[in-house]
Write a protein that holds these residues in place. Structure first.
Motif, mmCIF file in Angstrom:
data_model
loop_
_atom_site.group_PDB
_atom_site.id
_atom_site.type_symbol
_atom_site.label_atom_id
_atom_site.label_comp_id
_atom_site.label_asym_id
_atom_site.label_seq_id
_atom_site.Cartn_x
_atom_site.Cartn_y
_atom_site.Cartn_z
ATOM 1 N N HIS A 87 15.843 14.899 -6.139
ATOM 2 C CA HIS A 87 15.262 13.949 -7.092
ATOM 3 C C HIS A 87 14.461 14.757 -8.110
ATOM 4 C CE1 HIS A 87 12.570 10.209 -7.846
ATOM 5 N NE2 HIS A 87 13.396 10.467 -8.836
ATOM 6 N N MET A 88 15.139 15.143 -9.179
ATOM 7 C CA MET A 88 14.518 16.021 -10.158
ATOM 8 C C MET A 88 13.469 15.265 -10.967
ATOM 9 S SD MET A 88 16.118 18.713 -9.366
ATOM 10 C CE MET A 88 15.500 19.841 -10.604
ATOM 11 N N GLY A 89 12.339 15.925 -11.195
ATOM 12 C CA GLY A 89 11.269 15.328 -11.972
ATOM 13 C C GLY A 89 11.599 15.259 -13.449
ATOM 14 N N ILE A 90 10.761 14.564 -14.158
ATOM 15 C CA ILE A 90 11.003 14.355 -15.581
ATOM 16 C C ILE A 90 10.926 15.657 -16.361
ATOM 17 C CG2 ILE A 90 8.606 13.908 -16.238
ATOM 18 C CD1 ILE A 90 9.688 11.587 -17.939
ATOM 19 N N GLU A 91 10.199 16.630 -15.826
ATOM 20 C CA GLU A 91 10.100 17.911 -16.510
ATOM 21 C C GLU A 91 11.435 18.628 -16.582
ATOM 22 O OE1 GLU A 91 6.144 16.959 -14.662
ATOM 23 O OE2 GLU A 91 8.232 16.984 -13.976
ATOM 24 N N PHE A 92 12.352 18.322 -15.650
ATOM 25 C CA PHE A 92 13.643 18.992 -15.611
ATOM 26 C C PHE A 92 14.754 18.200 -16.295
ATOM 27 C CE2 PHE A 92 11.427 20.829 -11.917
ATOM 28 C CZ PHE A 92 11.564 22.166 -12.206
ATOM 29 N N GLN A 93 14.632 16.901 -16.378
ATOM 30 C CA GLN A 93 15.709 16.114 -16.966
ATOM 31 C C GLN A 93 15.317 15.393 -18.249
ATOM 32 O OE1 GLN A 93 16.949 13.009 -14.278
ATOM 33 N NE2 GLN A 93 14.883 12.694 -13.476
ATOM 34 N N GLY A 94 14.070 15.466 -18.634
ATOM 35 C CA GLY A 94 13.638 14.833 -19.877
ATOM 36 C C GLY A 94 13.369 13.349 -19.694
ATOM 37 N N GLY A 95 12.561 12.782 -20.599
ATOM 38 C CA GLY A 95 12.235 11.363 -20.534
ATOM 39 C C GLY A 95 10.855 11.095 -21.109
#
Length: 373
Positions: free
Chosen positions: A48-56
């Motif tokens: 479950h990748m955090g927003i820092e890794f997938q953007g948002g």
């Protein structure tokens, strides 16, 4: 002296011990089973990748919000059309993370949240994280991990030998796989704090392993000049002599990390502590396990595959069989001194007597043990 201190002293002097190396197939089997479970969890559930890794986008509301976390998650998902993660902070404000949103969607989501939460839109703070920045962070993390591994292998190969470097590398991969697999199974969010935690526990695991390797290197110096002990037996002694130290350092390290994970994250609800505390907790435990049950037994396997060590093992077993046939006492694999540096290859195994008083080698050979006249 405390009971644990007394036990540590007895383990260090070889008065007591457990044969870790002899039972290494059991530890290998347990590790393989745990590793397979971690890999399956990683393949099935994924990270479950955090927003820092997938953007948002990350939205932060004012303090002392009355809305519940579950209700806010529902509103955020309806407004964005994406999964949302909501955390209640210590001051009562809400932190809402929504992945896969851009600037235009962010403004629309902010307006919808202001209506649902009954809060003016200007009081909701919105931060955007671009996906390109997340990719850069992920790439930097992999690069850092790769550089760390290469430097570790080079250092251990120079300071010790390539077999110890290989065993330490396998132990580190073992620790990483288990920690990442636990993250997948538990479903905790992977953030930059997780990466920091992973690098931290790798250093700790390496320290624990090097302590045992240093003891093993010292005790196996000139090992082929004696016929009392095999390499595996001395490796087992090295584990036992540092066992209490490893347990103490691991417990002392796990207590504050457990406080962060179970009290800070579980009881107090500080969810942001979970990302780093879980990686530290699982990694510290796995690192202590691998240094005792994986790294050193693996070194023993690799070393005893050498022709020199095979020949030494044959000589040792032959001497013991000869001593048994003559009715003499065979040397104890956990005796105080691994082997005598000045003992010739053809010397018979010494009978272990009281502390610092080994039995005379001349006894039972047809001459008295006193001085000649």
């Amino acid at each position: 002296m405390s009971k644990l201190g007394t036990l540590g002293a007895r383990l260090h002097h070889g008065e007591v011990g457990y044969d870790f190396v002899k039972n290494r197939k059991i530890w290998y089997g347990i590790s393989i089973l745990i590793t397979i479970t971690a890999i399956v969890g990683l393949a099935v559930r994924g990270l479950h990748m955090g927003i820092e890794f997938q953007g948002g986008a990350v939205f932060t509301t004012p303090k002392n919000m009355s809305a519940s976390v579950s209700q806010t998650e529902t509103w955020a998902e309806e407004a964005s059309g994406h999964d949302a993660i909501v955390q209640k902070l210590g001051d009562g404000s809400l932190r809402i993370q929504i992945a896969g949103t851009d600037t235009g969607q962010s403004d629309q989501i902010k307006e919808e949240l202001s209506k649902d939460l009954d809060v003016p839109a200007e009081k909701i703070n919105a931060d955007l994280v671009g996906p390109s920045w997340g990719d850069q962070i992920a790439n930097k993390a992999w690069q850092g991990l790769g550089i760390f591994m290469v430097l570790v292998v080079i250092y251990l190969a120079i300071a010790f030998e390539w077999r110890m470097a290989l065993a330490a590398f396998v132990a580190l991969i073992h620790d990483i796989t288990i920690t990442v697999g636990i993250y997948a199974l538990v479903g905790f969010e992977v953030t930059p704090g997780t990466v920091i935690g992973l690098l931290t526990i790798l250093g700790y695991s390496l320290y624990d392993t090097v302590v045992v390797f240093d003891s093993l290197k010292e005790q196996t110096r000139d090992i082929t000049k004696q016929t009392r002990w095999t390499y595996a037996e001395i490796a087992n002694r090295s584990i036992n002599s540092t066992l209490v130290r490893s347990i103490n350092t691991t417990v002392v390290a796990l207590l504050p990390v457990g406080g962060l994970l179970f009290i800070g994250g579980g009881v107090l609800g500080a969810g942001m502590l979970n990302d780093i505390s879980l990686s530290l907790f699982v990694g510290l435990a796995a690192g202590a396990y691998s240094s005792i049950f994986i790294a050193t037994p693996l070194v023993a396997d690799l070393k005893e595959a050498e022709p020199q060590m095979k020949a030494l093992k044959k000589r040792v077993l032959a001497k013991r069989a000869q001593a048994t046939a003559k009715g003499e006492q065979a040397p104890d694999a956990e005796a105080e001194t691994p082997y005598a540096d000045d003992e010739p290859d053809d010397a018979a195994p010494a009978v272990v007597g009281p502390r610092n008083q080994p039995a005379s080698r001349g006894r039972g050979r047809g001459r008295p043990s006193g001085k000649r006249r």
